[in-house]
Design a protein around this motif. Structure first.
Motif, PDB file in Angstrom:
ATOM      1  N   ALA A 288      55.211  64.559 103.348  1.00  0.00           N
ATOM      2  CA  ALA A 288      53.945  63.910 103.630  1.00  0.00           C
ATOM      3  C   ALA A 288      54.443  62.903 104.383  1.00  0.00           C
ATOM      4  O   ALA A 288      54.810  61.976 103.438  1.00  0.00           O
ATOM      5  CB  ALA A 288      52.672  64.659 102.505  1.00  0.00           C
ATOM      6  N   THR A 289      53.350  62.176 104.825  1.00  0.00           N
ATOM      7  CA  THR A 289      52.787  60.950 105.125  1.00  0.00           C
ATOM      8  C   THR A 289      52.339  60.722 104.836  1.00  0.00           C
ATOM      9  O   THR A 289      50.592  60.916 105.248  1.00  0.00           O
ATOM     10  CB  THR A 289      52.996  60.408 107.125  1.00  0.00           C
ATOM     11  N   VAL A 290      51.384  59.474 103.995  1.00  0.00           N
ATOM     12  CA  VAL A 290      50.592  58.580 103.068  1.00  0.00           C
ATOM     13  C   VAL A 290      50.470  58.000 103.933  1.00  0.00           C
ATOM     14  O   VAL A 290      50.778  57.237 104.677  1.00  0.00           O
ATOM     15  CB  VAL A 290      51.125  58.467 101.911  1.00  0.00           C
ATOM     16  N   ARG A 291      48.914  57.894 104.182  1.00  0.00           N
ATOM     17  CA  ARG A 291      48.024  57.669 105.090  1.00  0.00           C
ATOM     18  C   ARG A 291      46.511  57.328 104.835  1.00  0.00           C
ATOM     19  O   ARG A 291      46.136  57.723 103.428  1.00  0.00           O
ATOM     20  CB  ARG A 291      48.117  57.440 106.770  1.00  0.00           C
ATOM     21  N   SER A 292      46.344  55.407 105.438  1.00  0.00           N
ATOM     22  CA  SER A 292      44.906  55.702 104.447  1.00  0.00           C
ATOM     23  C   SER A 292      43.911  55.950 105.786  1.00  0.00           C
ATOM     24  O   SER A 292      43.820  56.663 106.620  1.00  0.00           O
ATOM     25  CB  SER A 292      44.646  53.640 104.920  1.00  0.00           C
ATOM     26  N   THR A 293      42.738  55.941 105.696  1.00  0.00           N
ATOM     27  CA  THR A 293      41.794  56.337 106.502  1.00  0.00           C
ATOM     28  C   THR A 293      41.262  55.700 107.285  1.00  0.00           C
ATOM     29  O   THR A 293      41.346  56.085 108.370  1.00  0.00           O
ATOM     30  CB  THR A 293      39.710  56.588 105.512  1.00  0.00           C
ATOM     31  N   ALA A 294      41.351  54.018 107.210  1.00  0.00           N
ATOM     32  CA  ALA A 294      40.977  53.888 108.587  1.00  0.00           C
ATOM     33  C   ALA A 294      42.483  53.957 109.465  1.00  0.00           C
ATOM     34  O   ALA A 294      42.059  54.205 110.519  1.00  0.00           O
ATOM     35  CB  ALA A 294      41.439  51.559 108.057  1.00  0.00           C
TER      36      ALA A 294
ATOM     37  N   THR B  24      49.435  64.695 106.264  1.00  0.00           N
ATOM     38  CA  THR B  24      49.363  63.995 106.239  1.00  0.00           C
ATOM     39  C   THR B  24      48.331  64.097 104.756  1.00  0.00           C
ATOM     40  O   THR B  24      47.581  64.808 105.243  1.00  0.00           O
ATOM     41  CB  THR B  24      48.380  64.222 107.466  1.00  0.00           C
ATOM     42  N   PHE B  25      48.849  62.911 103.923  1.00  0.00           N
ATOM     43  CA  PHE B  25      48.235  62.850 102.844  1.00  0.00           C
ATOM     44  C   PHE B  25      47.351  61.615 102.591  1.00  0.00           C
ATOM     45  O   PHE B  25      47.578  60.955 102.506  1.00  0.00           O
ATOM     46  CB  PHE B  25      49.248  63.474 101.486  1.00  0.00           C
ATOM     47  N   VAL B  26      45.951  61.921 103.081  1.00  0.00           N
ATOM     48  CA  VAL B  26      44.751  60.627 103.556  1.00  0.00           C
ATOM     49  C   VAL B  26      44.615  59.887 101.426  1.00  0.00           C
ATOM     50  O   VAL B  26      43.629  60.401 101.023  1.00  0.00           O
ATOM     51  CB  VAL B  26      43.850  60.695 103.816  1.00  0.00           C
ATOM     52  N   LEU B  27      45.443  58.897 101.072  1.00  0.00           N
ATOM     53  CA  LEU B  27      45.139  59.014  99.778  1.00  0.00           C
ATOM     54  C   LEU B  27      44.009  58.372  99.289  1.00  0.00           C
ATOM     55  O   LEU B  27      43.990  58.373  98.033  1.00  0.00           O
ATOM     56  CB  LEU B  27      46.561  57.945  99.622  1.00  0.00           C
ATOM     57  N   ASP B  28      43.380  57.302 100.502  1.00  0.00           N
ATOM     58  CA  ASP B  28      42.483  57.034  99.468  1.00  0.00           C
ATOM     59  C   ASP B  28      40.469  57.573  99.751  1.00  0.00           C
ATOM     60  O   ASP B  28      39.774  56.418  99.658  1.00  0.00           O
ATOM     61  CB  ASP B  28      42.257  55.301 100.494  1.00  0.00           C
ATOM     62  N   ALA B  29      41.125  58.821 100.411  1.00  0.00           N
ATOM     63  CA  ALA B  29      40.469  60.129 100.632  1.00  0.00           C
ATOM     64  C   ALA B  29      40.723  61.412  99.718  1.00  0.00           C
ATOM     65  O   ALA B  29      39.970  61.594  99.877  1.00  0.00           O
ATOM     66  CB  ALA B  29      40.791  60.683 101.808  1.00  0.00           C
ATOM     67  N   THR B  30      41.076  60.226  98.309  1.00  0.00           N
ATOM     68  CA  THR B  30      41.060  61.201  97.045  1.00  0.00           C
ATOM     69  C   THR B  30      41.328  60.906  95.592  1.00  0.00           C
ATOM     70  O   THR B  30      40.709  58.972  95.938  1.00  0.00           O
ATOM     71  CB  THR B  30      42.568  61.628  97.234  1.00  0.00           C
ATOM     72  N   HIS B  31      40.211  61.162  94.457  1.00  0.00           N
ATOM     73  CA  HIS B  31      40.681  60.462  93.390  1.00  0.00           C
ATOM     74  C   HIS B  31      41.515  61.336  92.381  1.00  0.00           C
ATOM     75  O   HIS B  31      40.960  62.266  92.167  1.00  0.00           O
ATOM     76  CB  HIS B  31      38.653  60.650  93.102  1.00  0.00           C
ATOM     77  N   CYS B  32      41.060  60.286  91.279  1.00  0.00           N
ATOM     78  CA  CYS B  32      41.797  61.367  90.104  1.00  0.00           C
ATOM     79  C   CYS B  32      41.427  60.452  89.048  1.00  0.00           C
ATOM     80  O   CYS B  32      40.729  59.664  88.882  1.00  0.00           O
ATOM     81  CB  CYS B  32      43.203  61.182  90.337  1.00  0.00           C
ATOM     82  N   ASN B  33      41.437  61.104  87.344  1.00  0.00           N
ATOM     83  CA  ASN B  33      40.967  60.440  86.513  1.00  0.00           C
ATOM     84  C   ASN B  33      42.100  59.741  85.567  1.00  0.00           C
ATOM     85  O   ASN B  33      43.364  60.402  86.031  1.00  0.00           O
ATOM     86  CB  ASN B  33      40.196  61.967  86.305  1.00  0.00           C
ATOM     87  N   ASP B  34      42.370  58.970  84.559  1.00  0.00           N
ATOM     88  CA  ASP B  34      42.851  58.302  83.620  1.00  0.00           C
ATOM     89  C   ASP B  34      43.485  59.668  82.586  1.00  0.00           C
ATOM     90  O   ASP B  34      42.763  60.399  83.371  1.00  0.00           O
ATOM     91  CB  ASP B  34      42.526  57.540  82.015  1.00  0.00           C
ATOM     92  N   LYS B  35      44.618  59.551  82.529  1.00  0.00           N
ATOM     93  CA  LYS B  35      45.402  60.946  82.066  1.00  0.00           C
ATOM     94  C   LYS B  35      45.864  60.006  80.166  1.00  0.00           C
ATOM     95  O   LYS B  35      46.359  58.727  80.673  1.00  0.00           O
ATOM     96  CB  LYS B  35      46.498  61.440  82.898  1.00  0.00           C
TER      97      LYS B  35
END
Length: 182
Positions: free
Chosen positions: A171-177, A134-145
């Motif tokens: 993975a299954t991409v999910r939100s924190t909620a 499970t990949f929690v997309l909104d529990a990650t951040h990145c930077n402009d490139k």
């Protein structure tokens, strides 16, 4: 209950140095990670903290400086601490795959910094190794490139593409909620 390890990747103070990394997205990232940590710890599920110990002379993530430290509220009770110098938590010390296997863990949930580098690489490897990811997309951040032509790609666009690249294959991409409801 199936064991599901929360893998918290590189949530270190050095990533606050935006003059080094560039503009970032998702200001809620760290709060979402803390919420996941609270859930995992309250349910007695294993937490794996991953720390990038950079060997780069100018890196804010070099050991022995404040940037190498975890952000407030991230360190705490954990089953395993991985130290790494590359993108994947599976190429750190101690051996994450060996530990997961020995612990009877076949599912992992990934969050942390940065979306498209260490988190995505760890998720791809976990998927290739056969873990239920499970990949929690909104529990990650990145930077402009900048792309190869010098055009800026926004961090939001990078995160959106990372989610699309991972979902359904690695993975299954999910939100924190969504994860917190389970």
């Amino acid at each position: 209950m199936t064991k599901n390890a929360l893998i918290v990747v590189d949530v270190q103070q050095g990533f606050d140095q935006l003059d080094y990394w560039g503009p970032r997205n998702n200001p809620a990232c760290e709060d979402n990670i803390r919420a996941l940590l609270t859930k995992w710890r309250s349910e007695g599920q294993p937490v794996v903290l991953v720390r990038h110990d950079s060997v780069g002379a100018n890196s804010p993530l070099r050991p022995g400086q404040p940037g190498n430290d975890f952000k407030p509220g991230i360190d705490g009770e954990h089953a395993l601490l991985i130290s790494k110098q590359v993108n994947s938590a599976f190429y750190g010390t101690p051996d994450l795959d060996a530990w997961l296997t020995a612990s009877g863990i076949s599912a992992v949930t990934i969050c942390g910094i940065t979306t498209n580098h260490c988190c995505e690489t760890t998720a791809r490897m976990a998927g290739n190794l056969g873990y239920d990811v499970t990949f929690v997309l909104d529990a990650t951040h990145c930077n402009d490139k900048k792309d190869v032509d010098g055009n800026v790609i926004s961090a939001d666009e990078i995160a959106r593409v990372t989610g699309a690249n991972l979902h359904g294959e690695f993975a299954t991409v999910r939100s924190t909620a969504e994860v917190l409801k389970d």
